[in-house]
Design a protein around this motif. Structure first.
Motif, PDB file in Angstrom:
ATOM      1  N   LYS A 186       6.590  -2.257  -9.573  1.00  0.00           N
ATOM      2  CA  LYS A 186       6.167  -3.192 -10.626  1.00  0.00           C
ATOM      3  C   LYS A 186       7.160  -4.321 -10.832  1.00  0.00           C
ATOM      4  N   LYS A 187       8.440  -4.059 -10.592  1.00  0.00           N
ATOM      5  CA  LYS A 187       9.462  -5.099 -10.761  1.00  0.00           C
ATOM      6  C   LYS A 187       9.204  -6.290  -9.839  1.00  0.00           C
ATOM      7  N   LYS A 188       8.562  -6.042  -8.701  1.00  0.00           N
ATOM      8  CA  LYS A 188       8.237  -7.121  -7.770  1.00  0.00           C
ATOM      9  C   LYS A 188       6.728  -7.360  -7.694  1.00  0.00           C
ATOM     10  N   ASN A 189       6.019  -6.716  -8.619  1.00  0.00           N
ATOM     11  CA  ASN A 189       4.561  -6.861  -8.673  1.00  0.00           C
ATOM     12  C   ASN A 189       3.919  -6.499  -7.330  1.00  0.00           C
ATOM     13  N   ILE A 190       4.430  -5.423  -6.728  1.00  0.00           N
ATOM     14  CA  ILE A 190       3.905  -4.938  -5.447  1.00  0.00           C
ATOM     15  C   ILE A 190       2.948  -3.784  -5.702  1.00  0.00           C
ATOM     16  N   LYS A 191       1.794  -3.827  -5.074  1.00  0.00           N
ATOM     17  CA  LYS A 191       0.785  -2.796  -5.248  1.00  0.00           C
ATOM     18  C   LYS A 191       0.947  -1.722  -4.175  1.00  0.00           C
ATOM     19  N   LEU A 192       1.045  -0.452  -4.618  1.00  0.00           N
ATOM     20  CA  LEU A 192       1.124   0.681  -3.705  1.00  0.00           C
ATOM     21  C   LEU A 192      -0.252   1.328  -3.625  1.00  0.00           C
ATOM     22  N   THR A 193      -0.793   1.431  -2.418  1.00  0.00           N
ATOM     23  CA  THR A 193      -2.165   1.930  -2.306  1.00  0.00           C
ATOM     24  C   THR A 193      -2.412   2.600  -0.958  1.00  0.00           C
ATOM     25  N   LEU A 194      -3.427   3.470  -0.936  1.00  0.00           N
ATOM     26  CA  LEU A 194      -3.927   4.014   0.326  1.00  0.00           C
ATOM     27  C   LEU A 194      -4.887   3.010   0.943  1.00  0.00           C
ATOM     28  N   ASP A 195      -5.095   3.110   2.248  1.00  0.00           N
ATOM     29  CA  ASP A 195      -5.947   2.135   2.926  1.00  0.00           C
ATOM     30  C   ASP A 195      -7.427   2.353   2.614  1.00  0.00           C
ATOM     31  N   LYS A 196      -7.769   3.578   2.141  1.00  0.00           N
ATOM     32  CA  LYS A 196      -9.172   3.871   1.832  1.00  0.00           C
ATOM     33  C   LYS A 196      -9.231   5.106   0.941  1.00  0.00           C
ATOM     34  N   PHE A 197     -10.419   5.440   0.506  1.00  0.00           N
ATOM     35  CA  PHE A 197     -10.614   6.666  -0.278  1.00  0.00           C
ATOM     36  C   PHE A 197     -10.807   7.844   0.681  1.00  0.00           C
ATOM     37  N   VAL A 219       8.525   3.891   1.910  1.00  0.00           N
ATOM     38  CA  VAL A 219       7.868   3.090   0.866  1.00  0.00           C
ATOM     39  C   VAL A 219       8.901   2.271   0.099  1.00  0.00           C
ATOM     40  N   MET A 220      10.058   2.877  -0.201  1.00  0.00           N
ATOM     41  CA  MET A 220      11.124   2.137  -0.882  1.00  0.00           C
ATOM     42  C   MET A 220      11.591   0.969  -0.033  1.00  0.00           C
ATOM     43  N   ASN A 221      11.668   1.173   1.258  1.00  0.00           N
ATOM     44  CA  ASN A 221      12.054   0.113   2.186  1.00  0.00           C
ATOM     45  C   ASN A 221      11.040  -1.028   2.145  1.00  0.00           C
ATOM     46  N   SER A 222       9.749  -0.676   2.060  1.00  0.00           N
ATOM     47  CA  SER A 222       8.710  -1.712   2.015  1.00  0.00           C
ATOM     48  C   SER A 222       8.764  -2.493   0.700  1.00  0.00           C
ATOM     49  N   ILE A 223       9.204  -1.835  -0.367  1.00  0.00           N
ATOM     50  CA  ILE A 223       9.335  -2.526  -1.652  1.00  0.00           C
ATOM     51  C   ILE A 223      10.528  -3.480  -1.621  1.00  0.00           C
ATOM     52  N   LYS A 224      11.637  -3.013  -1.087  1.00  0.00           N
ATOM     53  CA  LYS A 224      12.858  -3.834  -1.033  1.00  0.00           C
ATOM     54  C   LYS A 224      12.631  -5.129  -0.267  1.00  0.00           C
ATOM     55  N   TYR A 225      11.936  -5.017   0.866  1.00  0.00           N
ATOM     56  CA  TYR A 225      11.777  -6.176   1.749  1.00  0.00           C
ATOM     57  C   TYR A 225      10.368  -6.759   1.712  1.00  0.00           C
ATOM     58  N   LYS A 227       7.290  -8.932  -0.182  1.00  0.00           N
ATOM     59  CA  LYS A 227       7.279 -10.171  -0.969  1.00  0.00           C
ATOM     60  C   LYS A 227       6.740  -9.889  -2.377  1.00  0.00           C
ATOM     61  N   VAL A 228       7.153 -10.710  -3.317  1.00  0.00           N
ATOM     62  CA  VAL A 228       6.688 -10.576  -4.694  1.00  0.00           C
ATOM     63  C   VAL A 228       5.173 -10.769  -4.725  1.00  0.00           C
ATOM     64  N   GLY A 229       4.491  -9.825  -5.396  1.00  0.00           N
ATOM     65  CA  GLY A 229       3.043  -9.893  -5.456  1.00  0.00           C
ATOM     66  C   GLY A 229       2.361  -9.363  -4.205  1.00  0.00           C
ATOM     67  N   GLY A 230       3.114  -8.676  -3.352  1.00  0.00           N
ATOM     68  CA  GLY A 230       2.557  -8.168  -2.095  1.00  0.00           C
ATOM     69  C   GLY A 230       1.955  -6.783  -2.234  1.00  0.00           C
ATOM     70  N   THR A 231       1.721  -6.154  -1.110  1.00  0.00           N
ATOM     71  CA  THR A 231       1.129  -4.814  -1.098  1.00  0.00           C
ATOM     72  C   THR A 231       1.841  -3.920  -0.089  1.00  0.00           C
ATOM     73  N   THR A 232       1.844  -2.636  -0.394  1.00  0.00           N
ATOM     74  CA  THR A 232       2.293  -1.613   0.556  1.00  0.00           C
ATOM     75  C   THR A 232       1.124  -0.654   0.733  1.00  0.00           C
ATOM     76  N   ILE A 233       0.649  -0.542   1.965  1.00  0.00           N
ATOM     77  CA  ILE A 233      -0.527   0.284   2.257  1.00  0.00           C
ATOM     78  C   ILE A 233      -0.119   1.458   3.145  1.00  0.00           C
ATOM     79  N   VAL A 234      -0.493   2.663   2.721  1.00  0.00           N
ATOM     80  CA  VAL A 234      -0.244   3.863   3.526  1.00  0.00           C
ATOM     81  C   VAL A 234      -1.579   4.388   4.035  1.00  0.00           C
ATOM     82  N   SER A 235      -1.617   4.691   5.310  1.00  0.00           N
ATOM     83  CA  SER A 235      -2.853   5.205   5.909  1.00  0.00           C
ATOM     84  C   SER A 235      -2.579   6.480   6.689  1.00  0.00           C
ATOM     85  N   VAL A 236      -3.596   7.325   6.797  1.00  0.00           N
ATOM     86  CA  VAL A 236      -3.514   8.572   7.564  1.00  0.00           C
ATOM     87  C   VAL A 236      -4.690   8.581   8.528  1.00  0.00           C
ATOM     88  N   ASP A 237      -4.378   8.746   9.813  1.00  0.00           N
ATOM     89  CA  ASP A 237      -5.430   8.721  10.823  1.00  0.00           C
ATOM     90  C   ASP A 237      -5.168   9.820  11.840  1.00  0.00           C
TER      91      ASP A 237
END
Length: 318
Positions: A186-197, A219-225, A227-237
């Motif tokens: 939230k400090k960088k307004n980054i959205k953490l989400t799965l790629d799908k339901f 995930v912490m690494n993706s937040i650190k680097y 961009k502000v207002g960006g997204t971090t998406i985790v997927s399982v395949d």
């Protein structure tokens, strides 16, 4: 009576077999030693005769020298490998100690500076005292994190860390990591989400605690680097019938192609000044790699400057 004689015969046969085996071993070993000594003596006599006769008059058996040359080459190759390993370990030790000293120096000097300032009279000012003590505490926390990571990576590299393998739903672990890192995102307004339901669980066989640590680091690494207002998406395949592949993707600053192969090295930082401002021990990705490899799985990364990075690793399906 018959049983007694049978037992005696069996015991005698076993004793005879044991004696025969020992004799054959002695004879075989003696024969090999005599053969080697014979060939060495023969070569020595031929070489020694060079002092007494002209080389052109000596009838040298080429096979004997081939035999000796092969042994010398094998011995030389073995020693070169040993020297190479020693040089590598020495260079690693020197670099590792230098990096550790450098990483520890910054928080130590920070704490020392704040405390000295307080001792010299700044402690009388309540506002300054509280501010400096909070900053010193942050530096201590970073120092503690570095020491903790150093201890962990040492255990990983010396096989001192035991894995507790279990079956669990990897989707639940991912959601737990999202919850833990929600405030940082939230400090960088980054959205953490799965790629799908995901309507069904995805069970894996691994150490759940260590997998949680892997995902926290990625995930912490993706937040650190990121961009502000960006997204971090985790997927399982599905990688194949026996494996799943987990991906952590961000749309942050990305990494240059030349730096990608070194991302999992200890203390390696793409941008040293910015990375230290972001905090961390510099060992997170190295720890991640060790944990994944301890599970006999693989991890890799793709990245494009200005577009982001994707870290992905495999896990065994349960």
């Amino acid at each position: 009576m018959y049983n007694t004689l049978e037992k005696v015969n069996i015991n005698a046969l076993l004793l005879f077999s044991g004696i025969l085996f020992i004799l054959l071993s002695i004879i075989l070993n003696s024969g090999i030693n005599n053969y080697i000594n014979y060939r060495i003596d023969k070569i020595y006599n031929q070489v020694n005769s060079l002092k007494k006769r002209r080389i052109s008059r000596i009838n040298v058996n080429a096979d004997e020298f081939d035999f000796l040359a092969r042994d010398i080459l094998k011995y030389s190759y073995k020693k070169k490998r040993e020297i190479s390993k020693l040089n590598y370990r020495e260079n690693y030790r020197r670099d590792f100690l230098g990096n550790v000293a450098h990483e520890l120096k910054t928080p130590l000097f920070t704490v020392q500076g704040y405390l000295l300032t307080l001792i010299e009279g700044a402690a009388e000012n309540r506002e300054i005292r509280e501010k400096y003590l909070k900053r010193a505490n942050l530096a201590i926390e970073r120092l503690s994190e570095i020491v903790s990571d150093l201890d962990l990576i040492t255990k990983l590299e010396t096989n001192g860390l035991k894995l507790k393998m279990d079956t669990f739903n990897i989707l639940k672990v991912i959601q737990k990591v999202f919850d833990l890192l929600e405030m940082q995102a939230k400090k960088k307004n980054i959205k953490l989400t799965l790629d799908k339901f995901y309507d069904i669980p995805e069970f894996v066989l691994a150490d759940e605690t260590k997998m949680e640590q892997v995902l926290i680091n990625l995930v912490m690494n993706s937040i650190k680097y990121g961009k502000v207002g960006g997204t971090t998406i985790v997927s399982v395949d599905y990688e194949d019938e026996d494996k799943l592949i987990v991906k952590v993707t961000d749309n942050g600053e990305g990494v240059a192609e030349a730096d990608v192969p070194r991302l999992f090295e200890r203390f390696y930082r793409v941008d040293k000044s910015r990375s230290r401002d972001q905090g961390g021990s510099g060992l997170g990705l190295a720890i991640v790699k060790h944990i994944i490899e301890a599970h006999e799985q693989t991890i890799d990364v793709t990245s494009t400057v200005g577009q982001g990075s994707t870290f992905y690793f495999t896990l065994e399906k349960a």
